[in-house]
Design a protein around this motif. Structure first.
Motif, PDB file in Angstrom:
ATOM      1  N   LEU A 111      36.839  31.475 -35.387  1.00 28.30           N
ATOM      2  CA  LEU A 111      36.007  30.901 -36.437  1.00 28.30           C
ATOM      3  C   LEU A 111      35.182  31.943 -37.165  1.00 28.30           C
ATOM      4  O   LEU A 111      34.511  31.624 -38.146  1.00 28.30           O
ATOM      5  N   ALA A 136      30.566  24.780 -34.191  1.00 23.08           N
ATOM      6  CA  ALA A 136      31.725  24.970 -33.314  1.00 23.08           C
ATOM      7  C   ALA A 136      31.740  26.378 -32.727  1.00 23.08           C
ATOM      8  O   ALA A 136      32.156  26.581 -31.582  1.00 23.08           O
ATOM      9  N   LEU A 137      31.278  27.363 -33.491  1.00 24.51           N
ATOM     10  CA  LEU A 137      31.226  28.732 -32.953  1.00 24.51           C
ATOM     11  C   LEU A 137      30.266  28.816 -31.769  1.00 24.51           C
ATOM     12  O   LEU A 137      30.535  29.497 -30.779  1.00 24.51           O
ATOM     13  N   LEU A 145      23.245  24.649 -40.039  1.00 25.57           N
ATOM     14  CA  LEU A 145      24.557  24.963 -39.470  1.00 25.57           C
ATOM     15  C   LEU A 145      25.619  24.030 -40.044  1.00 25.57           C
ATOM     16  O   LEU A 145      25.419  22.822 -40.140  1.00 25.57           O
ATOM     17  N   ARG A 146      26.745  24.616 -40.422  1.00 26.33           N
ATOM     18  CA  ARG A 146      27.891  23.867 -40.935  1.00 26.33           C
ATOM     19  C   ARG A 146      28.809  23.540 -39.760  1.00 26.33           C
ATOM     20  O   ARG A 146      28.595  24.035 -38.645  1.00 26.33           O
ATOM     21  N   PRO A 147      29.821  22.697 -39.996  1.00 26.28           N
ATOM     22  CA  PRO A 147      30.680  22.333 -38.855  1.00 26.28           C
ATOM     23  C   PRO A 147      31.225  23.549 -38.106  1.00 26.28           C
ATOM     24  O   PRO A 147      31.192  23.597 -36.870  1.00 26.28           O
ATOM     25  N   GLN A 148      31.715  24.552 -38.835  1.00 31.49           N
ATOM     26  CA  GLN A 148      32.308  25.702 -38.135  1.00 31.49           C
ATOM     27  C   GLN A 148      31.244  26.514 -37.408  1.00 31.49           C
ATOM     28  O   GLN A 148      31.538  27.172 -36.407  1.00 31.49           O
ATOM     29  N   ASP A 149      30.000  26.497 -37.908  1.00 31.85           N
ATOM     30  CA  ASP A 149      28.926  27.240 -37.260  1.00 31.85           C
ATOM     31  C   ASP A 149      28.595  26.626 -35.898  1.00 31.85           C
ATOM     32  O   ASP A 149      28.458  27.328 -34.894  1.00 31.85           O
ATOM     33  N   LEU A 154      33.970  20.369 -33.916  1.00 28.81           N
ATOM     34  CA  LEU A 154      34.298  20.796 -35.283  1.00 28.81           C
ATOM     35  C   LEU A 154      34.801  19.595 -36.090  1.00 28.81           C
ATOM     36  O   LEU A 154      34.336  19.332 -37.212  1.00 28.81           O
TER      37      LEU A 154
END
Lengths: 416, 416
Positions: free
Chosen positions: B374, A171-172, A165-169, B212
């Motif tokens: 996002l 956060a989602l 998971l990336r930062p935006q993932d 995030l």
């Protein structure tokens, strides 16, 4: 002196009579039971983790629309026919109260729309004049309103196997209010280090492979949970291998070669099964694979020379860490295409890991794969993996360079 | 309603009359005093850190040669003339003792050579027969012997400004026995979050921007040292800005737009100087820059909508974090060239951050930059930055895709 059961031979003082191909290595790794068990973490802590394949889809969000931008909450039907030449007047209402016909109320991005409103008019599309709003642009229902559906659909993308998971993932996951999410537990890695060879009476050289491997394992999503050094004797190493504790993977570092004191492969055989010793890889050719202990925990043998240890980790052990962690097994390094600045010589019959520097979009070989130290890898921006069947590449050949990312990443050129 | 001193205007309920270009933003960031002060860390803990420009070159290693490979320690001169047809005999000596003329002694990779030896003969180049060694290959002095010079020269590469240390780089520092090395302190970032806008009486939506930004700041080498949420009022926000503590950078998140409650730019003006508000960027156009508190700590204003927050961090605030941390300011995302699968529409006059999916080497636009959430960034493999002067790119155009690759360098932590 053959090992029992048809396994790899004792190569001490004799050298490797044959070496496993990287394809054989990959097949062995693909048969290791994986991934690690699932655990639950908060979405806010999920960056870098790999979601379990089936994430529960969250319940529908609470009823009610929210503004996606700052502006005037309106009923879209009231704006039909509005234009700069024929503005339509709406009555400005107090925020929060239900919106009657031909009404408009200020609303901030992210705030709930008043009852009855179904669109948000941007400030530029209307002008407030003494309690009235002159609307100069018509809007469609849903315009300027948050659309929760795309967020939930995007969740399906995240459940794709093997993607950290990336930062935006992460956060989602928080935005969707999922609560703790199921992720693959980080693989627990145990390091067993023979320690550098010191002259009798001299101070021990520093442990270079330990910090190197801790950083690489962390990059691949694992964690080093135990590290024991000074395991230069066959008995001590075999005893450590036979009691792997809660490790998912053991890395044995050093004493893997053809010297009289290279006891690591024998110790793996003592504590379990030595499946492969000697790989057609340069550097790193004395690497191996096996299992140890009552649970048949996978073991990777890595050479002690730091440059060889690095290459054998990247091409062999790292794949085990990634597989156990639910990630894609392939090399994690960003790949860029480049033209070779000069000839790259490699050995036939072994896969060569050739360090290169990137300059002006060209890849320049910058070190001998046989150099024992880290200098070539430190000077390099990345490496070219030359297949066993090739003797190298000529100048001008197109090659794939695997970047030793961290940052910065070279730019392939500005967009037109 | 103009701000005093010719600064940005109050845009509430009016919209931005002009926006700063990203070039103006870059000039402002380039004038921020940087990098952070230097601190000393052990080489083993230096992965992901940036070396201070001048690293002390270590003293020469202790005298004495070490074997680079397993084999027979010899005097190279004794092997001159050896061949498979005319092997030369050497006398096998006990390891460790000084090597007399025409002698050979077993030596392991990494171990010191016996006194008098200047080369290591691989096992394949000789055959031991009853106390004698039949040498079939001549070696040159230094062959098979560790070369410490390249390692020290590679250190110069590491001192290149702006390069975070990779695993092999940190390991080299350990190998050279440098002791603690000077690195740029991690920038300390304080998050001040207005909090999501809730309906009266409704539960607050979750804090999405906090997780995030914590992940993004960590990626860029900084650390979030404090996080305060619920700062929706001008007075409370201004008070927090006026007392930045030991932060090197403050990120104010939310309340940056054109709504009546968008007080963040005003609060920055109250606590210091608002230099820029409104950037020609989409999404993220309500971002801003300024300074606050007695030490004029840099402040970045980021929109609260998560998609816009992400874009404004990537294009604006991230550059500040990297600059303060001694890294290259440029985007840290790996860049790949790709052909557009279909038309990419963008707005003229603003820089568009357009999410794309990569498939078969082609980039497919996968979301509207104006979408508030996002979802586009989650679906995307990366993004294309379309310059302000372009209206987009046609299908088939070559573009540079910046990959949302997660190349985490999580802190591997201390040895267990």
């Amino acid at each position: 002196m053959s090992a029992p059961g048809g396994g790899p031979e004792d190569v001490r003082l004799r050298g490797f009579s044959e070496r496993a191909s990287l394809e054989e290595v990959a097949r062995w790794i693909a048969a290791v039971p994986a991934p690690c068990p699932i655990e639950a973490v908060a979405g806010a802590d999920a960056c870098g983790r790999v979601l379990a394949p089936r994430v529960p889809i969250p319940p529908a969000p609470p009823a009610g629309l929210r503004a996606a931008e700052d502006g005037w909450a309106v009923r879209a039907a009231d704006t039909v026919g509005a234009s700069g030449y024929g503005p339509l007047p709406l009555a400005v209402r107090a925020p929060g109260a239900p919106l009657g016909p031909a009404g408009a109320a200020l609303v901030a991005a992210g705030a709930p729309l008043p009852e009855g409103a179904d669109a948000v008019l941007p400030f530029a599309a209307a002008e407030a004049v003494a309690g009235s709003l002159e609307v100069s642009t018509a809007v469609a229902p849903g315009s300027g309103v948050e659309q929760p559906e795309p967020e939930r659909r995007a969740l399906d993308v995240l459940a794709r196997a093997g993607r950290p998971l990336r930062p935006q993932d992460a956060a989602l996951l928080v935005a969707l209010g999922l609560g703790p999410v199921p992720v693959v537990r980080r693989p627990r890695v145990r390091l067993l280090l023979a320690g550098a060879k010191a002259a009798p009476g001299a101070a021990s050289p520093p442990d270079v492979d330990g910090p190197l491997l801790r950083a690489l394992v962390a990059r691949d999503g694992g964690e080093v949970v135990a590290e024991t050094t000074g395991l230069a004797e066959r008995g001590a190493l075999a005893a450590a291998l036979a009691a792997p504790g809660d490790a998912d993977l053991i890395l044995v570092v050093g004493r893997t070669g053809t010297g009289p004191d290279d006891v690591a492969p024998l110790a793996v055989g003592d504590a379990g099964t030595l499946a492969i010793h000697g790989v057609a890889l340069r550097p790193g050719g004395s690497a191996g694979l096996g299992t140890a202990g009552p649970g048949a925990v996978p073991v990777a043998l890595l050479p002690g020379a730091p440059g060889a240890c690095l290459a054998a980790y990247e091409l062999i052990a790292g794949a085990l860490v990634r597989r156990l962690g639910g990630r894609a097994v392939a090399l994690p390094h960003p790949a860029v295409a480049a033209e070779l600045g000069r000839k790259l010589v490699s050995a036939i019959g072994v896969v060569d890991v050739c360090p290169v520097v990137l300059a002006d979009g060209r890849a320049e070989p910058c070190g001998d794969p046989d150099a024992p130290g880290l200098a070539p890898a430190v000077r390099a921006d990345g490496f070219v993996v030359v297949p066993a069947e090739l003797e190298g590449h000529g100048p001008g050949a197109q090659v794939t360079v695997r970047l030793h990312a961290l940052l910065p990443f070279p730019d392939p050129g500005a967009p037109p």
